[in-house]
Design a protein around this motif. Structure first.
Motif, PDB file in Angstrom:
ATOM      1  N   LYS A 432      97.601  71.738  49.751  1.00  0.00           N
ATOM      2  CA  LYS A 432      96.882  72.916  49.236  1.00  0.00           C
ATOM      3  C   LYS A 432      97.515  73.276  47.902  1.00  0.00           C
ATOM      4  O   LYS A 432      98.673  73.724  47.854  1.00  0.00           O
ATOM      5  N   GLU A 460      92.883  67.544  51.621  1.00  0.00           N
ATOM      6  CA  GLU A 460      92.767  68.812  50.903  1.00  0.00           C
ATOM      7  C   GLU A 460      92.387  69.928  51.873  1.00  0.00           C
ATOM      8  O   GLU A 460      91.463  69.797  52.680  1.00  0.00           O
ATOM      9  N   SER A 463      92.440  74.690  48.790  1.00  0.00           N
ATOM     10  CA  SER A 463      93.091  74.996  47.513  1.00  0.00           C
ATOM     11  C   SER A 463      92.273  76.039  46.753  1.00  0.00           C
ATOM     12  O   SER A 463      91.047  76.114  46.870  1.00  0.00           O
ATOM     13  N   THR A 468      93.523  71.989  40.628  1.00  0.00           N
ATOM     14  CA  THR A 468      93.758  71.093  41.755  1.00  0.00           C
ATOM     15  C   THR A 468      92.696  70.007  41.827  1.00  0.00           C
ATOM     16  O   THR A 468      93.001  68.815  41.954  1.00  0.00           O
ATOM     17  N   TYR A 472      92.908  65.902  41.520  1.00  0.00           N
ATOM     18  CA  TYR A 472      92.374  64.944  42.499  1.00  0.00           C
ATOM     19  C   TYR A 472      91.489  63.898  41.807  1.00  0.00           C
ATOM     20  O   TYR A 472      91.589  62.694  42.092  1.00  0.00           O
ATOM     21  N   VAL A 484      91.015  61.208  48.490  1.00  0.00           N
ATOM     22  CA  VAL A 484      91.074  62.628  48.830  1.00  0.00           C
ATOM     23  C   VAL A 484      89.956  62.929  49.820  1.00  0.00           C
ATOM     24  O   VAL A 484      88.783  62.625  49.561  1.00  0.00           O
ATOM     25  N   TYR A 486      88.492  66.094  52.681  1.00  0.00           N
ATOM     26  CA  TYR A 486      88.462  67.559  52.675  1.00  0.00           C
ATOM     27  C   TYR A 486      88.366  68.105  54.096  1.00  0.00           C
ATOM     28  O   TYR A 486      87.428  67.805  54.840  1.00  0.00           O
TER      29      TYR A 486
END
Length: 729
Positions: A432, A460, A463, A468, A472, A484, A486
């Motif tokens: 985060k 992730e 965040s 951020t 990524y 990445v 989520y």
């Protein structure tokens, strides 16, 4: 090095040299704990050297010096620039006293190695003495069996299936005083069904035979054989073995002592469990005159990975005779480490290996146990390395060994594994924001790791900073192996890790916090060396704070309340109990800050329990894997810095503290029987109040008494999380 100089008492625990700096660790204090000890570093011309200093609490020193926790910063780590060929002075002082160490190249070269060699040849694993065990001689007098108990043991009637012990002892020019003391300790046994088999490889017969006859006082259980030649330690021991008529063989050296209850404790354990094929006990040292005990080794229950790191079983060891008949006697190819090879082979085939958590053996140290030229006897260490390699070849023939070499000290070994291919390792990192921390961990691995078949699953989680997502996008474009994913829910470490695992493609999952940094390039290879075995489920590593002190070196369940990282705050090299922080071994748990898991073990254990949002999820997961009969291995040679939860913050709000208390309650409710029974990789003689492997404080912790644990469990289970927080405040 422990010294008293007028008002100051202090210890230099380690002096570590790097290419451009020296780090000195230790502790110092005065009679009055409030009197401050100062430190200076100067060169040979008296010029002051600028240094970095870290003061740390040392509760072991508090208890030793003052009998209570003072929370003063007696410990220190001092780092200063080093130039080869230069001389330095390290000074500890107060208004009354001072102490100076003269640091020269010869001092640095010889300081530890000579001590390690001599300690190894005495049968010791080199370490600085544990401060809390300096009064061990007095402690032992309080816990040893009373005369009334010994008399009771002598009268106990054992069933017909009770073992007959044959104690095999090779003799070679044994001093009469040692032989007399040994025989006296054998004849004092409270269990009578045994024989002693002496095989004498000395050059002449009359002297030792006469001594054996005299000291045994006509007892027919004492048998003596003159070999007529010195066949070496293995050959002489085998001659003693050929004299044996018992169904259990017990090993003993010719100058050591058994406690009077030794065979009784072995017999009781064997009778209670007929599957017992091998058995061993705790041990300590006794000085040359036989007047003082010290250096107690309180051991783990059977710990196969520790046994391939150091011969921790050592004394007292017994094995069923049928195993020797089937799998071989002592092998002269391993002379110097013949016991190590023998114990490895016997435990490989034992149905049950029992550990008696009591000191039953006093190992004598004396001048004749070292040579004027100790370096010439390094063959014993080399034989131990070959014994370990042979063990792996027998038990895990599919695993490739590159080499077995000296670890932190002589007697401790570091096995290097090699691979013909590189299975994919999926590194799962919750995140985060804190992109700079994430960048640090990623770059430390991408740039340094010798294991290259990696994928990074960045999970992730909510965040809030605009930068951020930009980060990524950038790293995903630069590195094909970075992905990445989520997770949209509220922060729940278990759910995040489980989700990350579902997105991973590797057969090996490496869970990793975003606030760590790889130290040694071989770290992942080191972890894979153990993770490739099907009997292993989890592999942990050594985590250090940025001041190089220990953050994590394994977890013991049941100490410090519920569970705790051992040796937290200590220096890992030369400053932990029997160098355990630098010994690969099995534990009940390791931290998920950096944790490698075989995917098959992860799926069989059904991942992390999602009821644990923050605390105890990793400990619970490890215990679930252990219930599947998979091992949890700690490998100190995989090392990372850990900046410990700086990206998520401390438990500094009432809501966080209540959540922590609720998860503590959940863990204790689920694993209370495990906590009460005691962690098998710890020892009942060691304290449950701190994590430095010090002896129990007998005033508040009786051995075998579970009152403290029961009280703690009762309080946690009967109070609400809110009440627990209020009580702690």
């Amino acid at each position: 090095m422990l010294r008293i100089n007028k008002d100051i008492k202090y210890s230099i625990d380690s002096v570590r040299v790097r290419k451009t700096d020296i780090t000195i660790t230790g502790w110092a204090n005065s009679k009055n704990p409030k009197d401050k000890i100062y430190i200076d570093v100067t060169d040979s011309s008296g010029n002051y050297i600028k240094y970095e200093k870290k003061r740390i609490a040392r509760h072991d020193v508090d208890m030793y010096r003052y009998g209570e926790i003072k929370d003063e910063l007696f410990g220190f780590t001092v780092k200063f620039p080093y130039e080869k060929g230069m001389n330095y002075e390290f000074k500890l002082f107060n208004s009354k006293s001072s102490y100076v160490i003269h640091i020269t190249d010869s001092y640095l070269k010889n300081r530890d190695f000579r001590r390690q060699v001599k300690a190894f040849l005495r049968g010791e694993t080199f370490r600085n003495r544990s401060i809390s065990n300096l009064d061990y001689n007095h402690w032992y007098q309080r816990i040893k069996p009373s005369e009334q108990e010994l008399e009771r043991q002598k009268k106990e009637i054992f069933p017909e299936n009770a073992p007959m012990f044959s104690i095999i002892i090779p003799l070679y020019e044994t001093p009469a005083a040692y032989l007399e003391a040994l025989i006296s300790s054998l004849l004092a046994q409270t269990y009578a069904n045994f024989e002693v088999c002496f095989a004498d490889g000395s050059s002449t017969q009359a002297k030792l035979e006469q001594s054996v006859t005299q000291f045994s006082n006509g007892d027919k259980r004492i048998k003596y054989k003159f070999i007529g030649e010195n066949k070496g330690i293995s050959g002489n021991t085998n001659e003693a073995l050929h004299m044996a008529s018992g169904n259990f063989i017990v090993l003993c050296d010719h100058d050591d002592l058994l406690t009077p209850n030794a065979l009784y404790e072995f017999a009781k354990a064997i009778v209670s469990d007929p599957d017992c094929d091998s058995i061993y006990s705790d041990e300590d040292k006794i000085n040359e005159k036989g007047t003082k005990l010290f250096d107690a080794n309180f051991k783990s229950d059977f710990n196969p990975d520790m046994l391939t790191s150091v011969n921790y079983i050592c004394h007292l060891f017994g094995v069923r005779k049928t195993l020797i008949d089937q799998y071989g006697e002592f092998d002269s190819a391993y002379d110097g480490a013949q016991d190590y090879d023998f114990i490895l082979r016997m435990t490989e085939h034992s149905r049950k290996i029992i550990h008696i958590a009591k000191v039953l053996y006093h190992w004598r140290t004396h001048q004749n146990s070292t040579s004027a030229n100790p370096e010439s006897k390094l063959y014993a260490y080399e034989a131990g390395a070959r014994a370990i390699a042979a063990h792996y070849h027998r038990v895990f023939p599919e695993i490739l060994i590159d080499k077995v070499e000296k670890g932190i000290s002589l007697g401790i070994y570091h096995t290097h594994f090699k691979f013909t291919d590189e299975p994919l390792v999926s590194i799962i990192i919750p995140n985060k924001d804190h992109t700079q921390d994430l960048e640090t961990v990623l770059q430390s691995i991408i740039r340094k790791s010798t294991w290259t078949n990696l994928e990074f699953i960045i999970v992730e989680n909510n965040s809030t900073e605009n930068e951020t997502q930009e980060y990524y996008d950038r790293i995903s474009a630069i590195y094909r192996q970075v992905h990445v994913v989520y997770y949209k829910g509220d922060f729940n470490f278990s759910k995040i890790c489980n989700y990350g695992a579902s997105c991973a493609h590797g057969d090996y999952l490496l869970f990793m916090n975003n606030d760590v940094e790889m130290i040694n390039p071989e770290a992942i290879l080191e972890m894979m060396g153990y993770a490739q075995r099907p009997d292993v489920g989890i592999v942990g590593c050594r985590l250090l704070y940025d001041d190089e002190t220990i953050q994590h070196a394994g977890v013991v369940v049941g100490i410090g309340g519920v569970a705790d990282h051992i040796f937290r705050g200590h220096v890992s090299e030369n400053n932990t109990y029997f160098n355990l922080a630098m010994t690969a071994r099995d534990y009940s748990a390791v931290t998920a800050a950096v944790m490698m898991v075989r995917r098959d073990a992860f799926e069989e254990a059904q991942g992390f329990d999602e009821n644990y949002a923050v605390a105890f999820n990793d400990i619970d997961f490890c215990l679930k894997v252990r219930k599947l009969n998979r091992l949890v291995v700690y490998n100190p040679y995989a090392s990372f810095h850990h900046y410990e939860s700086k990206s998520r913050g401390a438990e500094d709000t009432y809501e966080k503290q209540v959540r922590f208390a609720a998860e503590t309650k959940l863990f204790v409710s689920k694993w209370k029987n495990f906590i009460l029974d005691g962690d098998p990789y710890y020892n009942q003689n060691l304290t449950v109040h701190n994590s430095d492997f010090s002896c129990r404080n007998l005033a508040i912790e009786k051995i075998g008494d579970t009152f403290y644990k029961k009280s703690m469990i009762h309080a946690i289970l009967t109070e609400s999380p809110e009440q627990i927080v209020q009580d702690n405040q």
